[in-house]
Design an enzyme around this catalytic site. Sequence first.
Site, PDB file in Angstrom:
ATOM      1  N   LYS A 175      32.674  12.739  51.486  1.00  0.00           N
ATOM      2  CA  LYS A 175      32.410  11.417  51.025  1.00  0.00           C
ATOM      3  C   LYS A 175      30.820  11.065  52.313  1.00  0.00           C
ATOM      4  O   LYS A 175      31.321  10.379  52.870  1.00  0.00           O
ATOM      5  CB  LYS A 175      33.312  10.832  50.834  1.00  0.00           C
ATOM      6  CG  LYS A 175      32.994   9.699  49.703  1.00  0.00           C
ATOM      7  CD  LYS A 175      31.892   8.842  49.998  1.00  0.00           C
ATOM      8  CE  LYS A 175      32.254   6.828  50.705  1.00  0.00           C
ATOM      9  NZ  LYS A 175      30.639   6.456  50.037  1.00  0.00           N
ATOM     10  N   GLY A 232      35.078   4.063  60.993  1.00  0.00           N
ATOM     11  CA  GLY A 232      34.054   2.988  60.462  1.00  0.00           C
ATOM     12  C   GLY A 232      34.533   1.583  60.977  1.00  0.00           C
ATOM     13  O   GLY A 232      35.797   1.270  61.500  1.00  0.00           O
ATOM     14  N   SER A 233      34.508   0.884  59.592  1.00  0.00           N
ATOM     15  CA  SER A 233      35.049  -0.623  59.619  1.00  0.00           C
ATOM     16  C   SER A 233      36.650  -1.026  60.059  1.00  0.00           C
ATOM     17  O   SER A 233      37.152   0.060  58.582  1.00  0.00           O
ATOM     18  CB  SER A 233      34.117  -1.380  59.170  1.00  0.00           C
ATOM     19  OG  SER A 233      34.498  -1.328  57.626  1.00  0.00           O
ATOM     20  N   GLY A 236      36.994  -1.027  56.004  1.00  0.00           N
ATOM     21  CA  GLY A 236      37.229   0.252  55.073  1.00  0.00           C
ATOM     22  C   GLY A 236      38.496   0.610  55.696  1.00  0.00           C
ATOM     23  O   GLY A 236      39.186   1.114  54.808  1.00  0.00           O
ATOM     24  N   GLY A 237      38.325   0.836  56.935  1.00  0.00           N
ATOM     25  CA  GLY A 237      39.217   1.855  57.041  1.00  0.00           C
ATOM     26  C   GLY A 237      40.991   1.107  56.097  1.00  0.00           C
ATOM     27  O   GLY A 237      41.848   2.258  55.910  1.00  0.00           O
ATOM     28  N   GLU A 256      39.629   5.560  62.395  1.00  0.00           N
ATOM     29  CA  GLU A 256      39.203   5.228  64.040  1.00  0.00           C
ATOM     30  C   GLU A 256      37.901   4.038  63.792  1.00  0.00           C
ATOM     31  O   GLU A 256      37.300   4.015  62.848  1.00  0.00           O
ATOM     32  CB  GLU A 256      38.237   6.302  64.095  1.00  0.00           C
ATOM     33  CG  GLU A 256      38.216   6.068  65.911  1.00  0.00           C
ATOM     34  CD  GLU A 256      36.944   5.424  66.456  1.00  0.00           C
ATOM     35  OE1 GLU A 256      36.842   4.249  66.335  1.00  0.00           O
ATOM     36  OE2 GLU A 256      36.084   6.850  66.231  1.00  0.00           O
ATOM     37  N   CYS A 293      31.905   2.546  69.206  1.00  0.00           N
ATOM     38  CA  CYS A 293      33.365   2.503  69.467  1.00  0.00           C
ATOM     39  C   CYS A 293      33.245   1.662  70.414  1.00  0.00           C
ATOM     40  O   CYS A 293      34.896   1.469  70.832  1.00  0.00           O
ATOM     41  CB  CYS A 293      34.377   3.390  68.389  1.00  0.00           C
ATOM     42  SG  CYS A 293      33.908   4.695  68.395  1.00  0.00           S
ATOM     43  N   GLU A 384      35.412  -7.375  67.134  1.00  0.00           N
ATOM     44  CA  GLU A 384      33.868  -7.034  67.305  1.00  0.00           C
ATOM     45  C   GLU A 384      32.714  -7.218  66.915  1.00  0.00           C
ATOM     46  O   GLU A 384      32.560  -7.898  66.019  1.00  0.00           O
ATOM     47  CB  GLU A 384      34.234  -5.605  66.768  1.00  0.00           C
ATOM     48  CG  GLU A 384      33.086  -4.464  66.996  1.00  0.00           C
ATOM     49  CD  GLU A 384      33.907  -2.851  66.329  1.00  0.00           C
ATOM     50  OE1 GLU A 384      33.079  -2.202  66.996  1.00  0.00           O
ATOM     51  OE2 GLU A 384      33.846  -3.384  65.377  1.00  0.00           O
TER      52      GLU A 384
HETATM   53  P1  NAP Z   1      32.276   0.426  57.016  1.00  0.00           P
HETATM   54  O1  NAP Z   1      31.843  -0.017  55.718  1.00  0.00           O
HETATM   55  O2  NAP Z   1      33.708   0.917  57.749  1.00  0.00           O
HETATM   56  O3  NAP Z   1      31.974   2.512  55.389  1.00  0.00           O
HETATM   57  C1  NAP Z   1      32.496   3.563  55.709  1.00  0.00           C
HETATM   58  C2  NAP Z   1      32.847   4.687  54.641  1.00  0.00           C
HETATM   59  O4  NAP Z   1      33.633   3.845  54.406  1.00  0.00           O
HETATM   60  C3  NAP Z   1      31.399   4.255  53.961  1.00  0.00           C
HETATM   61  O5  NAP Z   1      31.294   5.166  53.376  1.00  0.00           O
HETATM   62  C4  NAP Z   1      32.435   3.158  52.598  1.00  0.00           C
HETATM   63  O6  NAP Z   1      31.467   4.108  51.938  1.00  0.00           O
HETATM   64  C5  NAP Z   1      33.836   3.688  52.647  1.00  0.00           C
HETATM   65  N1  NAP Z   1      34.226   2.403  52.624  1.00  0.00           N
HETATM   66  C6  NAP Z   1      33.434   1.169  53.240  1.00  0.00           C
HETATM   67  N2  NAP Z   1      35.287   0.474  52.445  1.00  0.00           N
HETATM   68  C7  NAP Z   1      35.856   1.400  51.666  1.00  0.00           C
HETATM   69  C8  NAP Z   1      36.808   0.788  50.678  1.00  0.00           C
HETATM   70  N3  NAP Z   1      37.160  -0.119  50.376  1.00  0.00           N
HETATM   71  N4  NAP Z   1      37.183   2.159  49.867  1.00  0.00           N
HETATM   72  C9  NAP Z   1      36.481   2.665  49.662  1.00  0.00           C
HETATM   73  N5  NAP Z   1      35.499   3.372  50.569  1.00  0.00           N
HETATM   74  C10 NAP Z   1      35.342   1.952  51.678  1.00  0.00           C
HETATM   75  O7  NAP Z   1      31.415   1.055  57.798  1.00  0.00           O
HETATM   76  P2  NAP Z   1      29.785   1.333  58.122  1.00  0.00           P
HETATM   77  O8  NAP Z   1      29.238   1.248  56.704  1.00  0.00           O
HETATM   78  O9  NAP Z   1      29.835   2.756  58.803  1.00  0.00           O
HETATM   79  O10 NAP Z   1      29.433  -0.135  58.395  1.00  0.00           O
HETATM   80  C11 NAP Z   1      29.446  -1.167  58.091  1.00  0.00           C
HETATM   81  C12 NAP Z   1      30.358  -1.765  59.729  1.00  0.00           C
HETATM   82  O11 NAP Z   1      31.365  -1.185  60.826  1.00  0.00           O
HETATM   83  C13 NAP Z   1      29.576  -2.175  60.686  1.00  0.00           C
HETATM   84  O12 NAP Z   1      28.227  -3.026  60.857  1.00  0.00           O
HETATM   85  C14 NAP Z   1      30.313  -2.032  61.739  1.00  0.00           C
HETATM   86  O13 NAP Z   1      30.897  -3.389  61.886  1.00  0.00           O
HETATM   87  C15 NAP Z   1      31.538  -1.497  61.605  1.00  0.00           C
HETATM   88  N6  NAP Z   1      31.563   0.143  62.304  1.00  0.00           N
HETATM   89  C16 NAP Z   1      32.530   0.250  63.048  1.00  0.00           C
HETATM   90  C17 NAP Z   1      32.582   1.630  63.621  1.00  0.00           C
HETATM   91  C18 NAP Z   1      33.132   1.494  65.035  1.00  0.00           C
HETATM   92  O14 NAP Z   1      32.958   2.490  64.923  1.00  0.00           O
HETATM   93  N7  NAP Z   1      34.094   0.678  65.707  1.00  0.00           N
HETATM   94  C19 NAP Z   1      31.726   2.215  63.734  1.00  0.00           C
HETATM   95  C20 NAP Z   1      30.804   2.267  62.410  1.00  0.00           C
HETATM   96  C21 NAP Z   1      30.866   1.062  62.122  1.00  0.00           C
HETATM   97  P3  NAP Z   1      30.078   2.854  51.123  1.00  0.00           P
HETATM   98  O15 NAP Z   1      29.349   2.567  51.812  1.00  0.00           O
HETATM   99  O16 NAP Z   1      29.440   3.384  50.016  1.00  0.00           O
HETATM  100  O17 NAP Z   1      31.164   1.795  50.219  1.00  0.00           O
END
Ligand code: NAP
Length: 499
Positions: A175, A232-233, A236-237, A256, A293, A384
Site C-alpha cells: 500500500k 508510521g504513527s 495508524g498502526g 513499528e 523514529c 512523541e
Molecule cells: P500514518 O498516518 O501512520 O500513515 C502511514 C500509512 O498508514 C499511510 O499509508 C496511511 O494511509 C496508513 N494508515 C494510517 N492510518 C490508517 C488507518 N486507520 N487505516 C488504514 N490505513 C491507515 O503515518 P504518516 O503518514 O507517515 O505520518 C503521520 C504522522 O505519523 C507523522 O506526523 C508522525 O507523527 C508519525 N510518524 C511516526 C514515525 C515513527 O517512526 N515514529 C514514522 C512516520 C510517521 P493514508 O495516508 O493513505 O491514509
Amino acid sequence: MITGKNYIGFEVSAKGDTTFKTFNPATNKENEQLIVEATPQEIEEACELAADAFKVYRKMPGVKRAAFLLAIAEGIMELGDLLLDTYCMESGLPKGRAEGERGRTVGQLQMFAELIETEDWREPSKNSAEANTRKMLIPIGPVAVFGASNFPLAYSTAGGDTASALAAGNPVIVKSHPMHAQTGELVALAIYNAAHKTGMPEGVFSNLNSQGVEVGQQLVLNKYIKAVGFTGSIKGGRALYDLAATREEPIPVFAEMGSINPVVITQKALETRSAEIANTYADSITLGVGQFCTNPGLLLILKSELSSSFVETLGKKLSKKPSFYMLHPNIHAGYQGNKNKMITHEAVTKISEAELSSVPNTAAPALVTVDGAKFLKHDALHQEVFGPFSMVVQCEDEAERIRIIESLEGQLTGTIIAEKSDEAKLAPLFEALQSRVGRVVFNGVPTGVEVCDAMTHGGPYPSSTDSRFTAVGIGAIRRWVRPFSYQNVPKSLLPEILK
Ligand code: NAP
C-alpha cells in the site's frame, strides 16, 4: 515511465476515477502527475493473484528467490537520477540522503539474497528418535506492506519489510505511501521487471495507490492476506492492528511506531564533556529534520548548576541550526501543533526555539525543560513530537530518574552517556532501560540504525506491536514465517534440507 497507475501482478491498472497528486515541500506546490487510487476490484485481484503466486513462490529454491531480490536491487540502481530526483521532489529531502537511502535499500535486498542462498535460515532440526519428527520455518502467506512516509525507499516499496517478506517466500502487496507515490511506482517498476527477468509467478508483487485509509483497510481485511508490515504513527498502526484482530481469521500486524528514545546523561559525563555532548545531541535531534523514529526526544539529567548550563548550551546550539523542509505540509502541521502543545504546557519551560523561517514547510528546532516530578505527573509530556524537538527532564536524584524511566511507554531505544568511572553504579539504570526499550546504546546517539545481524529495531508497545521481533536486520525475516513440523512424513514429501 511514471504513469500514476497501480501494478496488479503483471498488469498496469487504473480502473478507478479517484485521483490525487503528491506534493513538493521545497516548491510548496503539488507535483503534476495524477495518481489513480486502487479500486476494491483491483485490491481483490491483487490479493487473488498473490494467493495463486504463493503456491509456486513458496516452493521456489532459495537461489531463485535470491536472484529475484538481486535483480530488484540492480533495477533500482538502473533507475539512476530519475529515482533520486523523484524522491527529492516528493520528500523535500536532499539528494545525498536519497543516495544514502537507496544504498541502504539495495544493501538490504543483497543481504537477504545472501541469507537465502542456503536454507540454514529455516533453522532445520531433525533429531527425534521416536516419532521421526523434523521441523523448519516456512513462509506465512501473502503480506501487506504499508510504506513509511519518512523512508521513501528503505522502508517503503522495496524496503526492509518487502525484502524480508519476499526472501522468506511470501508474495507482497504494497500500500504505497500517498506522499511519495511516484517514487513508489518507479520502485514497483524495478520489481515488476525483476519478476519478469527471473521467472517469478504473476502476483508475487503488487503496488496499490491510495490517499485515504480505505484501500489499506480493505487489504488488511482480505482473506488472502496473512500478515501486515507497517511503519508510521501509533494511531495508524494501532488502527490496523485492531482491524486485523476483527477478522474471522486474525492475522499478525508488525507495526513499528512512535518512540521518544530516552537518553540518560550521568553527572560525571556532563562534568567531563558537557560541550561535546551538547554538540553531538544538537546534531542528532536535528538529523533528517528530526523525522526519525529513533530521534532523541527525551534527555534525562540530574538537577544541578552544571545541568542548567548544559541545557542552555544545547538550546543555543539548536537555535543556530538551519531550518529545513519537512516531508509534507501535514507532517509539518503536526510538528507545529505538537511542539506548541509542549511549549505552552504549564509544567514546561521553553529553553530555545529557532526562529521560524518564512519558507513554507520548514521546521524550527526547539528545546524545552521540565522538572522530574512534573514529568511524572503529566502523561501528556510523554508524547512523541515528530520533528527536531527534545525535552530535557531535570531529575531530583537517581531514584527519581529510574522512576521516570519505569513510567515510560515502550521505546525503540534507550541511551546512556557515561564515563568509565560511572560503570560500577550503572546496573539499576541499565536494567530500568532494558525493561522499556529494544536497544540500549552506550556513549552514542540512537539515530542511525545499522542494518546488521545483531540489530533490534522494535521494542515494547507502543514502539512496536510485537517486541519479540525486529524490523531491521536479518532477524526481520522471522516476522513472515511459521514453524512447521513433519512427523513421520515420507521422504518423497520432505524438503531437501530435512532429508
Ligand atoms: P500514518 O498516518 O501512520 O500513515 C502511514 C500509512 O498508514 C499511510 O499509508 C496511511 O494511509 C496508513 N494508515 C494510517 N492510518 C490508517 C488507518 N486507520 N487505516 C488504514 N490505513 C491507515 O503515518 P504518516 O503518514 O507517515 O505520518 C503521520 C504522522 O505519523 C507523522 O506526523 C508522525 O507523527 C508519525 N510518524 C511516526 C514515525 C515513527 O517512526 N515514529 C514514522 C512516520 C510517521 P493514508 O495516508 O493513505 O491514509
